[in-house]
Every structure is written in structure tokens, then in C-alpha cells.
Design a protein around this motif. Structure first.
Motif, PDB file in Angstrom:
ATOM      1  N   ALA A  77      68.978  65.273  35.974  1.00  0.00           N
ATOM      2  CA  ALA A  77      68.730  66.435  37.234  1.00  0.00           C
ATOM      3  C   ALA A  77      69.845  67.377  37.359  1.00  0.00           C
ATOM      4  O   ALA A  77      71.577  66.839  36.613  1.00  0.00           O
ATOM      5  CB  ALA A  77      69.326  65.412  38.758  1.00  0.00           C
ATOM      6  N   ALA A  78      69.815  68.839  37.416  1.00  0.00           N
ATOM      7  CA  ALA A  78      71.150  69.257  37.202  1.00  0.00           C
ATOM      8  C   ALA A  78      70.789  70.370  37.895  1.00  0.00           C
ATOM      9  O   ALA A  78      70.007  70.618  38.747  1.00  0.00           O
ATOM     10  CB  ALA A  78      70.941  69.534  35.476  1.00  0.00           C
ATOM     11  N   THR A  79      72.012  71.072  38.268  1.00  0.00           N
ATOM     12  CA  THR A  79      72.315  72.749  39.047  1.00  0.00           C
ATOM     13  C   THR A  79      72.231  73.222  38.672  1.00  0.00           C
ATOM     14  O   THR A  79      72.065  73.367  36.915  1.00  0.00           O
ATOM     15  CB  THR A  79      73.273  72.214  40.129  1.00  0.00           C
ATOM     16  N   GLU A  80      71.792  74.625  39.050  1.00  0.00           N
ATOM     17  CA  GLU A  80      72.070  76.110  38.497  1.00  0.00           C
ATOM     18  C   GLU A  80      73.274  75.690  38.077  1.00  0.00           C
ATOM     19  O   GLU A  80      73.375  76.124  36.135  1.00  0.00           O
ATOM     20  CB  GLU A  80      71.450  76.980  38.643  1.00  0.00           C
ATOM     21  N   ALA A  81      74.231  75.591  37.688  1.00  0.00           N
ATOM     22  CA  ALA A  81      75.382  76.208  37.392  1.00  0.00           C
ATOM     23  C   ALA A  81      76.016  75.445  36.794  1.00  0.00           C
ATOM     24  O   ALA A  81      76.466  75.213  35.522  1.00  0.00           O
ATOM     25  CB  ALA A  81      76.490  75.655  38.403  1.00  0.00           C
ATOM     26  N   GLY A  82      75.562  74.021  36.864  1.00  0.00           N
ATOM     27  CA  GLY A  82      75.863  72.804  35.635  1.00  0.00           C
ATOM     28  C   GLY A  82      74.748  72.917  34.719  1.00  0.00           C
ATOM     29  O   GLY A  82      74.960  72.909  33.323  1.00  0.00           O
ATOM     30  N   LEU A  83      73.560  73.479  34.950  1.00  0.00           N
ATOM     31  CA  LEU A  83      72.972  73.910  33.211  1.00  0.00           C
ATOM     32  C   LEU A  83      73.249  74.995  32.844  1.00  0.00           C
ATOM     33  O   LEU A  83      73.580  74.554  30.970  1.00  0.00           O
ATOM     34  CB  LEU A  83      71.183  74.294  34.064  1.00  0.00           C
ATOM     35  N   ALA A 103      61.612  74.156  37.949  1.00  0.00           N
ATOM     36  CA  ALA A 103      62.615  72.864  37.730  1.00  0.00           C
ATOM     37  C   ALA A 103      63.613  72.550  37.395  1.00  0.00           C
ATOM     38  O   ALA A 103      64.764  71.901  37.191  1.00  0.00           O
ATOM     39  CB  ALA A 103      62.532  73.625  35.391  1.00  0.00           C
ATOM     40  N   VAL A 104      64.920  73.510  38.190  1.00  0.00           N
ATOM     41  CA  VAL A 104      66.085  73.305  38.617  1.00  0.00           C
ATOM     42  C   VAL A 104      65.960  73.955  39.854  1.00  0.00           C
ATOM     43  O   VAL A 104      65.134  75.032  40.880  1.00  0.00           O
ATOM     44  CB  VAL A 104      66.965  74.525  38.420  1.00  0.00           C
ATOM     45  N   ASN A 105      65.991  72.760  41.347  1.00  0.00           N
ATOM     46  CA  ASN A 105      66.192  73.265  42.445  1.00  0.00           C
ATOM     47  C   ASN A 105      67.560  72.696  43.057  1.00  0.00           C
ATOM     48  O   ASN A 105      68.206  71.978  43.098  1.00  0.00           O
ATOM     49  CB  ASN A 105      65.027  72.357  42.817  1.00  0.00           C
ATOM     50  N   ASP A 106      68.427  73.452  43.488  1.00  0.00           N
ATOM     51  CA  ASP A 106      70.357  72.886  44.019  1.00  0.00           C
ATOM     52  C   ASP A 106      70.095  72.569  45.347  1.00  0.00           C
ATOM     53  O   ASP A 106      70.719  71.372  45.519  1.00  0.00           O
ATOM     54  CB  ASP A 106      70.770  74.110  44.213  1.00  0.00           C
ATOM     55  N   ALA A 107      68.911  72.865  46.425  1.00  0.00           N
ATOM     56  CA  ALA A 107      68.621  72.328  47.499  1.00  0.00           C
ATOM     57  C   ALA A 107      68.197  70.642  47.448  1.00  0.00           C
ATOM     58  O   ALA A 107      68.317  70.563  47.330  1.00  0.00           O
ATOM     59  CB  ALA A 107      67.975  72.866  48.313  1.00  0.00           C
TER      60      ALA A 107
END
Length: 200
Positions: free
Chosen positions: A33-39, A87-91
């Protein structure tokens, strides 16, 4: 000579293009699982690895820097497209991670710090934090169980042990009132509350 020194160095090859970076992003998301910033950080590290390998190979520093800069500009676009695709959803990441951390004994303050480090915006992080004193008390009880203090201490705590336990909870981000309540709960009640919290 070490095994690492014996192994031939992998060729840097051409710089990764946008398609290869997108493939790398999808491969990462398939495993984690990843956040936008993490990706974005994952892709930045990939570019940095290529740049180091290319420099070790003797490629032109100017060409490497130009390629790395162009690729860095692609990263935001790739991440945004994956957010748009769902594919990426921070919430969703924040809610899931906050719930897991609270159950494992992390305070709201500690969870907020963790989410901030993952690049979650403060509004999104705040919305994901468990609400109410009961949720914070449950997290403090879980913290006590993990540390074997308070109701989960192996021996009846004396004044010194109680002060150390309070200090541990304070370092964990728990307010003094919550910490004192958690330490005063009877072992059976503490276990029942944790079980009820998991079911709820």
C-alpha cells in the motif's frame, strides 16, 4: 574478497522511460500500500539508482543529470494518473493505517506523526484519526499490553514502576488523564475492552 565484490556490476543501461517508471510503480503497488507521496519517493529512488549506476559506468554527468531531471518531471504525472485510476488513495491508506496503528497501541498524536511522514495531507490525516476519548483509551490499553505495564504487568507495580509506566505512555503521545485511566484498569476489564474494540 566478498561475494558482493566478486559479482559483476549490473549495467546501468539507458535511463528508464515513463513507461518503465509506470511499470515500476504498478509493481510496487501490487506488493505494498502506498500514498501518492510515498509512490513518488519510490520512483525517485529508482531514478537515483540508475543515475549512480550510470555514473559508475562512466556515462557523462551532464547527460545523466539531464535525463534524471526529465524523468523526475514525469513522476508527478505518473502518480497523478494512478490516483485518478484509483490505484492510489491517500484517504483509504490513512484510514486503514490509522485503524491498525490505534489497535496496536499508538496514540492519536503518534498516528498523526506517522501519517505526516507518509506524506498524507493534514486534513486527510485528521479525518482518519480515531475519534473520542474511548478510542484513545483503547489505544493506551493496547500500548500497556504491548509494553507489559499497568494492567498487563507481570508483578504488581510499585510507585517507581507506575511513574515509569506513565512516562512511557507520555512518550507514546498519550495525555496524562488517559494514561492514568489505562494504568488503573483491572486486567480482566482491560482484556474485555480490547476484545470489544476489535469486534467493534
Amino acid at each position: 574478497m566478498s561475494d558482493a565484490a566478486k559479482r559483476p556490476r549490473r549495467a546501468a543501461g539507458p535511463p528508464p522511460n515513463a513507461a518503465r517508471l509506470r511499470e515500476a510503480a504498478l509493481a510496487h503497488l501490487a506488493r505494498f500500500a502506498a500514498t501518492e507521496a510515498g509512490l513518488k519517493r519510490v520512483l525517485e529512488r529508482r531514478i537515483a539508482r540508475w543515475a549512480r549506476a550510470a555514473e559508475a559506468e562512466g556515462q557523462s554527468r551532464e547527460a545523466i543529470a539531464a535525463s534524471a531531471a526529465a524523468l523526475s518531471a514525469e513522476i508527478a504525472s505518473i502518480a497523478q494518473s494512478l490516483v485518478a485510476a484509483g490505484a492510489v488513495n491517500d484517504a483509504a491508506f490513512a484510514e486503514s493505517r490509522a485503524r491498525r496503528l490505534a489497535r496496536s497501541g499508538h496514540s492519536r498524536r503518534a498516528i498523526a506523526a506517522h501519517l505526516a511522514a507518509k506524506g498524507i495531507e493534514s486534513e486527510t490525516a485528521t479525518a482518519a484519526l480515531p475519534e473520542g476519548e474511548e478510542a484513545e483509551l483503547l489505544a493506551a490499553i493496547a500500548f500497556c499490553r504491548r509494553r507489559r505495564i499497568g494492567p498487563f504487568a507481570r508483578v504488581a507495580p510499585d510507585a517507581t514502576a507506575r511513574m515509569k509506566a506513565l512516562a512511557a505512555l507520555a512518550r507514546g503521545g498519550f495525555a496524562q488523564g488517559v494514561a492514568r485511566c489505562a494504568l488503573a484498569i483491572e486486567p480482566d476489564q482491560a482484556e474485555e475492552m480490547l476484545l470489544a474494540g476489535r469486534r467493534g
